[in-house]
Design a protein around this motif. Sequence first.
Motif, PDB file in Angstrom:
ATOM      1  N   MET A 101       0.822  -0.976  -0.124  1.00 16.68           N
ATOM      2  CA  MET A 101      -0.094   0.055   0.129  1.00 16.68           C
ATOM      3  C   MET A 101       0.831   1.406   0.138  1.00 16.68           C
ATOM      4  O   MET A 101      -0.093   1.859  -0.041  1.00 16.68           O
ATOM      5  N   TYR A 106      -0.135   9.030   2.949  1.00 14.70           N
ATOM      6  CA  TYR A 106      -1.419   9.756   3.397  1.00 14.70           C
ATOM      7  C   TYR A 106      -1.209  10.206   4.533  1.00 14.70           C
ATOM      8  O   TYR A 106      -1.899  10.340   5.250  1.00 14.70           O
ATOM      9  N   PRO A 164      -5.547  -3.236   3.215  1.00 13.62           N
ATOM     10  CA  PRO A 164      -6.392  -1.965   2.272  1.00 13.62           C
ATOM     11  C   PRO A 164      -8.039  -1.244   2.907  1.00 13.62           C
ATOM     12  O   PRO A 164      -8.015   0.059   1.949  1.00 13.62           O
ATOM     13  N   GLU A 165      -8.487  -2.706   3.058  1.00  8.49           N
ATOM     14  CA  GLU A 165      -9.628  -1.802   3.257  1.00  8.49           C
ATOM     15  C   GLU A 165     -10.093  -1.156   4.425  1.00  8.49           C
ATOM     16  O   GLU A 165     -10.477   0.115   4.772  1.00  8.49           O
ATOM     17  N   LEU A 204      -7.537   1.032   5.417  1.00 10.00           N
ATOM     18  CA  LEU A 204      -6.985   2.335   4.309  1.00 10.00           C
ATOM     19  C   LEU A 204      -7.724   3.107   4.109  1.00 10.00           C
ATOM     20  O   LEU A 204      -7.360   4.947   4.358  1.00 10.00           O
ATOM     21  N   GLN A 205      -8.724   2.831   3.001  1.00  7.28           N
ATOM     22  CA  GLN A 205      -9.768   3.367   2.305  1.00  7.28           C
ATOM     23  C   GLN A 205     -10.759   3.624   2.802  1.00  7.28           C
ATOM     24  O   GLN A 205     -11.804   5.251   3.080  1.00  7.28           O
ATOM     25  N   ALA A 206     -10.927   2.879   4.194  1.00  8.69           N
ATOM     26  CA  ALA A 206     -12.122   3.779   5.349  1.00  8.69           C
ATOM     27  C   ALA A 206     -11.350   4.783   5.515  1.00  8.69           C
ATOM     28  O   ALA A 206     -11.981   5.416   6.171  1.00  8.69           O
ATOM     29  N   ILE A 262      -8.915   7.110   4.896  1.00  6.87           N
ATOM     30  CA  ILE A 262      -9.510   7.861   4.035  1.00  6.87           C
ATOM     31  C   ILE A 262      -9.998   8.696   3.612  1.00  6.87           C
ATOM     32  O   ILE A 262     -10.647  10.005   3.582  1.00  6.87           O
ATOM     33  N   LYS A 263     -11.423   7.700   3.866  1.00  8.29           N
ATOM     34  CA  LYS A 263     -12.788   8.679   2.856  1.00  8.29           C
ATOM     35  C   LYS A 263     -12.563   9.214   4.321  1.00  8.29           C
ATOM     36  O   LYS A 263     -13.778  10.137   4.166  1.00  8.29           O
ATOM     37  N   ASP A 304     -11.809  12.848   5.775  1.00  6.36           N
ATOM     38  CA  ASP A 304     -11.746  13.977   4.560  1.00  6.36           C
ATOM     39  C   ASP A 304     -13.255  14.132   5.006  1.00  6.36           C
ATOM     40  O   ASP A 304     -13.652  15.539   4.956  1.00  6.36           O
TER      41      ASP A 304
END
Length: 559
Positions: free
Chosen positions: A370, A400, A463-464, A466-468, A470-471, A474
């Motif tokens: 990642m 990030y 990965p899930e 990290l995506q959660a 970042i979302k 924001d």
Amino acid sequence: MDKKKAISILVALALVAIAVTGFIMWPKKYTVGQHMAQAVVFWNDHDAFLFLTVNTTGRSRNILQEKLEGIRYSYLTLLAGGFSNFNKQDMVAYHLAVSGQLDRFPLPENTATYGSWGLIDGQLQLTPPSSTTRALTGTRWDGEKFVTVAPLHKAPAQAQPQPQANTDSTLKADDLTDDANNGDDDDGFLTKAARQEFKDAGWHYKVLSGYESNGAEATLPIKLGENTFNLGIQAFPPKTGGGHFDFLTYGAGTIQLSGDKLASGPQTIWNQQGWQPITREDFERLQARYGHAFNRRQTASSLIWLVALLFLVFWRFGSWIHLLFSFATMKQKVLKNMATAFSFPPATPAQFPFLDLEALGRYTRAFEGMGFTKLLDFSLVSDSPNLPPSFCRLMVHTRYHCFGELSQIFPKRQKPFPFKCSIQSCLQNGWTLSFSDRKPQAASSLIRRRKAMGICMPEANPPELLQALIKMRDQVCLDLGIQALNDDTLEAYIAKTQRSATEMREAVQNKSFVKGVPEVYLRKLSLIQSKPEYVWLGDYPKEAEQRKQGFNTFAAGAR
């Protein structure tokens, strides 16, 4: 009250007073013990250097405290003396010349035990990191002695040693057994650039954790010119069955240097001697410098009368008082066992026999995929005696601006916790956001903080997570009008962790245990069945709504 009952109470009070007085005045034994944390060996055709990192621990106990240690309610002995202790870490250096002359060099107390190894004008040098809780210096060999080296302006990333097989009887230099020496990765101790520098200069090295042998001796041949010297290390045999844990009976028991050309004959470099007695004056001097003194505010006489009064009350209302006492003292016991500060000593996987190496490798590959890079392998150490041992690999994502923690905890007398990870981000105004694949603990409800948002997703992959993160980050920044901090250094992580320790203590201090203790037990019941997600948002929803209402009021006024 009849005469017989009054006499019984007086006798009981006298026995309690005698017992408490004896416990307080009972002479204590003051002991210190040393444990070899790590040994590093460097050598070329002319010189060899051995650096021993030694941890020294002190403790004071009377005979009764020694007997009570390990008993379920042994914490009650803290009322009459406690278990004082201190810890210090030193490094000792040895120089072996090609002629067989062996010299020992005790280094100053503020010499770093880890840092960046390199060659300066062909001479071996250890440069310490700057991100430490106290000022540390490095050391360099000038051809005759070791001289002091100032720290770098910024600490370089330093990888840690990989575990050695317990069945090895003859050891090899790490640079000879490292198949990744031509790759892009670190070998676990030196960076690729440092390895190449040592290799070009004709140097070899070996990192010894103390677990290279399984009771039998493991030998590292060191060749200097035409002479060969043997460094033998013997570890304690593996423990079988239960019993009291003593960390001095793990790791290296003996380290010896031998060789036909050794000028002084075979020498013992290190020998585990167990707990050694010292005088009370020496113990208190060391405790004042390296420990945390416990100042008793009550005198012996007041404690005796307090216990006598408690005995009398318990005589009549024992069951009710026991329940009230548990609630009244629980907060103080929790606060007393909570950490006030942390240190981050480097650690190696080899130091943790029960570490899930397969999970460590799997998580590391996932995080590197990642875009994370490793900052440090460490074992979190606190000033609390109840913090269980742990191994943590700290990683950072410079794009990030978030940290990744890959960790496993090893509670005493329990099975190790599963190896898990978390991804953390720091925001402005003291806000933090964390996503983890670890199932939360019931007691974590006592340390929830207003600005520390945490989401546990036990079924999610890295990965899930990290995506959660970042979302959600924001959205939080948009709702609160703040931004994510972009300080990705080890210093920033250490500062965040130290700040969290203070905030958690404040959260417990402000928590009503009359309400909080039932919450913990209710959470235990609710956590029996796993959920896909556990969420704690603190004051975020309230502050986001207040900010939204403020905008609406401003817009209405503008019309």
